[in-house]
Design a protein around this motif. Structure first.
Motif, mmCIF file in Angstrom:
data_model
loop_
_atom_site.group_PDB
_atom_site.id
_atom_site.type_symbol
_atom_site.label_atom_id
_atom_site.label_comp_id
_atom_site.label_asym_id
_atom_site.label_seq_id
_atom_site.Cartn_x
_atom_site.Cartn_y
_atom_site.Cartn_z
ATOM 1 N N GLU A 266 5.394 -0.130 1.684
ATOM 2 C CA GLU A 266 4.152 -0.117 1.047
ATOM 3 C C GLU A 266 2.907 -0.859 1.828
ATOM 4 O OE1 GLU A 266 3.983 0.962 -3.021
ATOM 5 O OE2 GLU A 266 5.903 0.510 -3.109
ATOM 6 N N GLU A 267 3.650 -2.076 2.339
ATOM 7 C CA GLU A 267 2.718 -2.976 3.016
ATOM 8 C C GLU A 267 2.056 -2.258 4.256
ATOM 9 O OE1 GLU A 267 4.526 -6.661 3.844
ATOM 10 O OE2 GLU A 267 2.925 -7.426 4.819
ATOM 11 N N ALA A 269 1.863 0.817 4.531
ATOM 12 C CA ALA A 269 0.916 2.026 4.217
ATOM 13 C C ALA A 269 -0.501 1.124 4.173
ATOM 14 C CB ALA A 269 1.379 2.452 3.060
ATOM 15 N N ALA A 270 -0.401 0.029 3.303
ATOM 16 C CA ALA A 270 -1.600 -0.558 2.882
ATOM 17 C C ALA A 270 -2.400 -1.079 4.076
ATOM 18 C CB ALA A 270 -1.429 -2.007 2.007
ATOM 19 N N ARG A 306 6.347 7.250 -1.373
ATOM 20 C CA ARG A 306 5.727 6.176 -1.651
ATOM 21 C C ARG A 306 4.642 5.730 -0.796
ATOM 22 N NH1 ARG A 306 10.860 4.275 -3.396
ATOM 23 N NH2 ARG A 306 11.048 3.353 -1.484
ATOM 24 N N ASN A 309 1.536 8.107 -1.062
ATOM 25 C CA ASN A 309 0.999 7.779 -2.410
ATOM 26 C C ASN A 309 -0.129 6.432 -2.244
ATOM 27 O OD1 ASN A 309 2.077 9.876 -3.824
ATOM 28 N ND2 ASN A 309 3.644 8.504 -4.730
ATOM 29 N N LYS A 310 0.456 5.510 -1.671
ATOM 30 C CA LYS A 310 -0.287 4.352 -1.186
ATOM 31 C C LYS A 310 -1.607 4.660 -0.563
ATOM 32 C CE LYS A 310 -0.409 -0.276 -1.610
ATOM 33 N NZ LYS A 310 -0.197 -1.097 -2.738
ATOM 34 N N LYS A 313 -4.151 6.634 -2.661
ATOM 35 C CA LYS A 313 -4.674 5.953 -3.704
ATOM 36 C C LYS A 313 -5.849 5.091 -2.722
ATOM 37 C CE LYS A 313 -1.171 4.599 -6.913
ATOM 38 N NZ LYS A 313 0.105 3.896 -6.747
ATOM 39 N N LYS A 314 -5.517 4.708 -1.483
ATOM 40 C CA LYS A 314 -6.785 4.099 -0.922
ATOM 41 C C LYS A 314 -7.704 5.013 -0.189
ATOM 42 C CE LYS A 314 -4.682 -0.288 -0.878
ATOM 43 N NZ LYS A 314 -5.127 -1.603 -0.970
#
Ligand code: SF4
Length: 341
Positions: A266-267, A269-270, A306, A309-310, A313-314
């Motif tokens: 997820e990091e 993805a961010a 996941r 989704n990340k 959301k951004k």
């Protein structure tokens, strides 16, 4: 010998006039045989005199691909192994979609870019493909499947922008209204990030889709996966992609192969969302096709979701690429290696 299938109409006219003392209008007939009827030999050009067919065979060569093997997947994907006139082997893939018929072609025999997850580069680069050899992949598959190919993705073996002149010639011939007349909008050219060539392509102002193989959102991680990142930094490549959008108005697609434990957190993805913030773009998420010789495993489906989704959301649009042809040697370069002579 002249590579006749790589000639533009204007070059063909000059060749027929100057080398074979033929009237200009013959070029239209020959071009029609080569690019509309996709003929495989001069003998098939039955509206030309026998004498002219013989002269053509003496002065020109008709570079074609020979089908060595084909694997068909349960989802209709067909993977082809073709051999070229000098025995080099390349792969191409036929993908039937609900919106049309697509072919993914190779632009080089082998590749010198060394991406860590890729089978095509394991033996390095043998040579560039000519425009005729790129066309022959499309024509060969069209004839084999009996359908008109309407989308072409230059994303198979090789780095297309490392074979720039032949790529541009191919794009011009495949979109020629007197031949297959594909829409430039239905063409995609992928690159691992040759920043100067991305800018050069932008200057051509062609309305095709540029797909950047990104695969990591930081310079450090990208260098681990793609040696090209040491030549052209992420900043340079992203700058070139923005320039491409400015010049062409075409949204850039970012290809992101998800590799378990390497770039799928997820990091990650961010970081990707931060890198692409404010850009008019689309991300294709591709769970990697495992390659025996490479230490790359496919993430589990939950991790892929996941990650997506990340991104969502951004505010970053993405698609999880349908895993077509995974029951055959899905990754580019695998079939060629397995059937190596
Ligand atoms: S991913 Fe593309 S550019 Fe990278 S090594 Fe493979 S064929 Fe070459």
């Amino acid at each position: 010998m002249k590579d006749i299938k790589s000639m533009t109409m204007e070059e063909l006219e000059a060749f027929l006039e100057e080398d074979l003392q033929q009237p200009k209008y013959r070029a239209k007939q020959v071009f029609d045989w080569l690019h509309k009827k996709m003929c495989g030999g001069f003998g098939e050009m039955t509206n030309l005199s026998k004498d002219l067919r013989e002269k053509l065979a003496q002065k020109a060569e008709l570079r074609d691909t020979t089908q060595v093997a084909v694997q068909e997947s349960a989802d209709g994907t067909r993977k082809y192994l073709f051999s070229l006139c000098d025995g080099e082997r390349i792969e191409s893939v036929y993908l039937p979609h609900d919106y049309g018929y697509s072919v993914c072609i190779s632009s080089q025999a082998g590749c010198r870019q060394g991406c860590r997850f890729c089978a095509s580069t394991l033996d390095g680069l043998s040579r560039n493909l000519t425009a005729s050899e790129m066309l022959s992949q499309v024509y060969g598959i069209s004839k084999d499947t009996g359908v008109r190919i309407d989308h072409v993705v230059v994303m198979g073996m090789g780095e297309p922008l490392d074979n720039y002149e032949n790529l541009i010639r191919f794009l011009s011939l495949i979109t020629d209204p007197r031949g297959q007349n594909l829409s430039m909008r239905n063409l995609t050219v992928s690159t691992c990030g040759l920043a100067p060539e991305i800018r050069r392509l932008a200057e051509e102002k062609l309305p095709l889709t540029l797909a950047l193989s990104l695969h990591a959102a930081t310079q450090k991680k990208r260098e681990l996966l793609m040696p090209v990142a040491r030549r052209f930094s992420l900043d340079e490549v992203m700058g070139a992609c923005r320039y491409y959008f400015e010049k062409t108005g075409r949204r850039v697609t970012f290809e992101y192969s998800l590799i378990a434990g390497k770039n799928d957190s997820e990091e990650d993805a961010a970081e990707l969302a931060t890198l692409l913030a404010g850009m008019n773009c689309h991300v294709n998420l591709i769970p990697v096709n495992p390659v025996e010789e490479r230490d790359c495993a496919e993430p589990d489906p939950a991790a892929v979701l996941r990650f997506q989704n990340k991104l969502e959301k951004k505010g970053i649009n993405s698609t999880i690429r349908r895993g077509m042809g995974r029951d055959i040697d899905g990754a580019c370069g695998q079939l060629r290696r397995r059937l190596k002579e």
